[in-house]
Each structure stands twice: as structure tokens, then as C-alpha cells.
Write an enzyme that holds these catalytic residues in place. Structure first.
Site, short mmCIF file in Angstrom:
data_model
loop_
_atom_site.label_atom_id
_atom_site.label_comp_id
_atom_site.label_asym_id
_atom_site.label_seq_id
_atom_site.Cartn_x
_atom_site.Cartn_y
_atom_site.Cartn_z
N TYR A 108 0.53 -4.49 -0.41
CA TYR A 108 1.98 -4.38 -0.75
C TYR A 108 2.73 -4.61 0.49
O TYR A 108 2.17 -5.15 1.46
CB TYR A 108 2.45 -3.13 -1.48
CG TYR A 108 3.92 -3.23 -2.09
CD1 TYR A 108 4.45 -4.16 -2.62
CD2 TYR A 108 4.89 -2.15 -1.73
CE1 TYR A 108 5.84 -4.29 -2.90
CE2 TYR A 108 6.05 -2.22 -2.28
CZ TYR A 108 6.74 -3.25 -2.74
OH TYR A 108 7.74 -3.16 -3.00
N LYS A 110 3.17 -6.31 -7.69
CA LYS A 110 3.81 -5.01 -8.38
C LYS A 110 2.98 -4.65 -9.69
O LYS A 110 2.92 -3.57 -10.26
CB LYS A 110 5.28 -5.37 -8.72
CG LYS A 110 6.36 -5.36 -7.68
CD LYS A 110 6.41 -3.67 -7.10
CE LYS A 110 7.29 -3.87 -5.84
NZ LYS A 110 8.72 -3.59 -6.21
#
Length: 503
Positions: free
Chosen positions: A25, A97
Site C-alpha cells: 500500500y 484497497k
């Protein structure tokens, strides 16, 4: 590894989450998105093209039937992390996500879809890049964009009627209007507006508990009044309203600044309607330099200073010390991503306040002289909110459901027992934290009557029954969460079908 062996990938990241989350991420994901077309190997996710809106339903159909999908993450790539418009490369933020929904929220990886909306790009580098794979024209705005979005939502709700929709990294122009238009049409939320707002509100709530102060007595300066900043402001307002304030009273305690300075009520031509809802009275600021953060802090004397500006170093020593002069336990949240864009580093914020500040950041930082620096990462909120909405079969994700998530996340702060341990639970127990948040969301959805889970048939037969006590409900939640374990292999003896059928 994620593409080839999902069990191995998710278990590896789970065991080493603090080390690997910045790789799968932010901040590493930002670099991967920027170089998406140059590093392309194989397509992942669902690509929807504004020049071919009639293909939306067919493209979505490739991902399963109504019963197969629980969660959809969609981005149009305009407001990626702290690096702005990345066009079609934005599909990677949807992929990231979606992966976090599995890692932190326990959704089966095969029941989540990552969607990218290719509506053009205003990034000149991409438009001039011969390898860029997206549409090479400026971003489509207005009616054509709205029709494209409407077709996407219509197809999505028809094909996957039980799915929760997660809006990710939309730009300022479209993010809030799209959310407001569709949040009552299907269960959806915007992570940059509501997820960011929720995690900041949870950290703020924990900090206020640690310092024994009341939310309704707080004054907040938000430096950076884009989608994230206004989302944080909205969540603070929503939370203050649940604690007894009116919206007007709550908004009066929040002071937003953008590149033109403090938002004032005589700036209608220079600010958006959403920004104007937090505008200060121009008459009260006469003679004060409203472009100066120091001068604004001198007048407001804020309890909390939030940075969403992507202006590296904006929280100078003078800024922090001015705040500290009026506030013996300042709450300081430099949130801009990636790390190089932070308004200040935690070490400086702590040293300039004699280690009395309560600091949380937007990217990971190492502890400073025994003080744990909590990361205000959305992964503390959106997986639990999303999981709760999925399991409850909520028809809407309401403001009070998000407030329930905030209270639950704040209640788990280790800093309440020892302020040096940080404002949020450690990443190592993120799946437990998500289960707790999801439980709070489910119980609130049941209380509000927007949960439809008990109308369904359970796998064992009969109607689903959800425990109404917190511990019982959380046990039920954990039973529904996917775990990265290999299924046992059972050897089955071959039996000739001729001898097993009746004719």
C-alpha cells in the site's frame, strides 16, 4: 505471489504486516501507480471505458453472478494518494484497497472486484507518454461523466445487488457529489472522505480521552481543504452531533484553510459549497493575515491541528510552538502522503512541544524516544466498516454507523492506559480491530433497521440470527471472516459411475 498463490500472499503479509504494508500500500503503491503503463504485465481488475459505456454490464458480468460478489472498489484515478491524477493507473489503488479488504477485513479475495473508470486524464506527462495505456484525452466532465457513472451504478446494483461499493481516490470535483447522489441508492462510502475522517476522528477521540478533554470543547484547524480535509471536518461534525451539538455549533469549531488561506464567508467565488459550509466570518478576521497559519493558530488557539495539504514542512517550528503556547497538550496530525509530503515529522513536533504533543501521521514513522507514532491509516476503518456493511446486508452506510465505528476504534486505543503507546491499536492486531469495528457497525445497523441479514437463509437452513450482545456478535463476525489457510486435501476413491446410478 498475490496473483499466483493468494493463501501464501495473505498469510505472509499478515505475519509481517508492519514491514509489508508500506510495500503493498502507501507509499510504495504510489510509485507503482505512477509507473503502471511502463511496468504492465497482465491485466487485473475490471476496466470500464467512458468511450464505450454500453459495454459496462458485459464487462462486469465476467466476474460472477449476484451471489458471488460482496464488495467493489472503484476509482477514476483523479486524486491518487498525494500524487494526483494518474489516469488509468488508478486501477492499482482499487486493487490495493481490495487486497486490504481481504487482509484486514477478512473478505474472501474472490468475492471482491477492483474497478477502474477510464474517463481520460489531465496529467500531461501521461498524455504525452507513448506507453500510456489509458484514454489520451482530457478528463471528461459534466453530463457525459454523470451518464457514465449512472450506467455503472445501475449495472452494478442489477448484477451484484448485495455488493457494498467503495469509492476510492476520486477528485475534488466528483468525489463528494457522487457520494451524496448514490449513498441512498446502494450501500456505499467514499474512503477518502469518510474512511479518512473516521480514523482521524478515532485518533482525536482517543487523544481527548488521554488528556481528559471534551470533544465539544475542541477547536480544530484543518490545513488543506480538499476531499480528505473536508471529509475529516464532516466526520468531526457528525461525531459532535451524536454527542449533542447542532451542526451549526459543530461547524463553528472547525476552521479550514486551503492555498488561499482561511476559508471565509466572503469567498464564494473562490471556494466550493462544501468549503463554504465551514467558512469563518470575514468580519471577525479583519486585520489578521488569514493566509498565515501562525496567525490563524494565534487567534483560534486550536486543540487539534490536521494537515492534509501535501505541503511538506508546512508545520514549522513557529507554527507548532504557537499552538503549544496556547495548548499544553496539542494534538497534531500531519497526514499528507507519501512520507516526503508530510507537514512535519513526528520527532520535530514532539521536540518543539517538550514531548507533550499527541501525534499521529498519515504514513509509518519509527518511535521517537519511546513514543509510538500511530499511523492514521484508513486500513483501521474502511475494512471494518465494509465488513460490517457486507455481513449486515445493510441497505445504507449511515453517518451513525460510521460514528459507531469511530467510538469502537477509539475505545481500543493503547494510549488510554499509557499515552506513549500510541493513539491506535497496533497493526499486528488489525484483523481483531476490524472485527471489533465491524461488530459495532452491524449492531448499529440492526438498531437503525437498515440491516437485512436476518431476512436471508443461513447455510445450515432457517433464517440467519445475529447475536445482539457485543461479544456474541463479534464471535459471529469472526466466524464469517476468510482466513489464509490451505484447505485439507482429501483423497477420494474413484467409483465407476455405472454402478452408482439407477436406471
Amino acid at each position: 505471489m498475490r496473483q499466483q498463490n493468494k493463501v501464501l500472499f495473505y498469510e505472509l503479509v499478515r505475519r509481517h504486516i508492519r514491514e509489508l504494508l508500506p510495500i503493498i500500500y502507501t507509499p510504495t503503491e504510489g510509485d507503482a501507480i505512477a509507473a503502471y503503463s511502463h511496468r504492465f504485465r497482465k491485466p487485473e481488475g475490471c476496466f470500464l471505458d467512458i468511450t464505450d459505456p454500453d459495454s459496462i454490464d458485459e464487462r462486469l458480468s465476467k466476474f460472477g453472478e449476484a451471489k458471488d460478489i460482496d464488495y467493489v472498489v472503484v476509482s477514476d484515478g483523479e486524486g491518487i494518494l498525494g500524487i494526483g491524477d494518474q489516469g488509468m493507473g488508478g486501477i492499482r489503488i482499487s486493487i490495493a484497497k481490495a487486497a486490504l479488504m481481504t487482509l484486514c477485513g477478512g473478505l474472501h479475495p474472490g468475492r471482491v472486484i477492483a474497478v477502474g473508470l477510464d474517463t481520460g486524464t489531465n496529467n500531461k506527462n501521461l498524455l504525452n507518454d507513448p506507453l500510456y495505456m489509458g484514454n489520451k484525452f482530457p478528463r471528461v466532465r459534466g453530463e457525459e461523466y454523470d451518464i457514465f457513472m449512472e450506467k455503472f451504478i445501475t449495472s452494478l446494483t442489477k448484477r451484484f445487488p448485495h455488493a457494498v461499493l467503495h469509492f476510492e481516490d476520486f477528485g475534488v470535483i466528483n468525489g463528494r457529489p457522487v457520494l451524496e447522489k448514490y449513498r441512498k441508492v446502494l450501500p456505499c462510502f467514499n474512503d477518502d472522505i469518510q474512511g479518512t475522517g473516521a480514523v482521524v476522528m478515532a485518533s482525536m477521540t482517543a487523544a481527548l480521552k488521554i488528556t481528559k478533554r471534551e470533544l465539544l470543547d475542541s477547536q480544530v484547524v484543518i490545513y488543506g481543504a480538499g476531499s480528505a480535509g473536508l471529509g475529516i471536518a464532516d466526520q468531526i461534525v457528525n461525531h459532535m452531533v451524536t454527542k449533542g451539538a447542532t451542526k451549526e455549533e459543530a461547524r463553528a469549531k472547525i476552521h479550514c484553510m486551503d492555498r488561499r488561506g482561511l476559508i471565509l464567508d466572503d469567498m464564494h467565488d473562490k471556494s466550493t459549497p462544501a468549503q463554504q459550509s465551514y467558512a469563518d466570518s470575514a468580519a471577525e478576521w479583519e486585520g489578521i493575515d488569514t493566509r498565515s497559519l501562525v496567525d490563524v493558530i494565534e487567534k483560534v488557539k486550536p486543540t487539534v491541528l490536521v494537515g492534509c495539504s501535501t505541503q511538506a514542512g508546512a508545520f514549522t517550528e513557529e507554527v507548532i510552538k504557537t499552538m503549544y503556547k496556547h495548548n499544553p497538550r496539542p494534538i497534531i496530525f500531519p497526514l499528507s502522503n507519501p512520507t516526503r509530503l508530510h507537514e512535519c515529522v513526528p520527532e520535530d513536533a514532539l521536540k518543539w512541544t517538550d514531548f507533550n504533543a499527541l501525534v499521529a501521521t498519515g504514513s509509518p514513522f519509527k518511535p521517537v524516544e519511546g513514543h509510538v507514532i500511530s499511523e492514521n491509516n484508513n486500513c483501521f476503518t474502511f475494512p471494518g466498516i465494509g465488513l460490517g456493511a457486507v455481513l449486515s446486508r445493510a441497505t445504507v452506510i449511515s453517518d451513525t454507523m460510521i460514528s459507531a465505528a469511530v467510538d469502537q476504534l477509539a475505545a481500543g486505543s493503547p494510549g488510554i492506559a499509557d499515552y506513549k503507546k500510541g493513539l491506535l491499536a497496533p497493526l499486528e492486531v488489525i484483523d481483531e480491530t476490524s472485527a471489533q469495528v465491524a461488530t459495532a457497525v452491524i449492531l448499529q445497523a440492526l438498531k437503525e433497521g437498515v440491516a437485512k441479514v436476518e431476512e436471508e437463509e443461513s447455510p445450515a437452513g432457517g433464517k440467519v440470527s445475529v447475536p445482539r450482545d457485543f461479544d456474541g456478535c463479534m464471535k459471529w463476525v469472526k466466524e464469517q471472516m476468510w482466513k489464509p489457510v490451505y484447505r485439507p486435501m482429501i483423497k477420494v476413491e474413484h467409483v465407476d459411475s455405472i454402478h452408482t446410478h439407477q436406471y
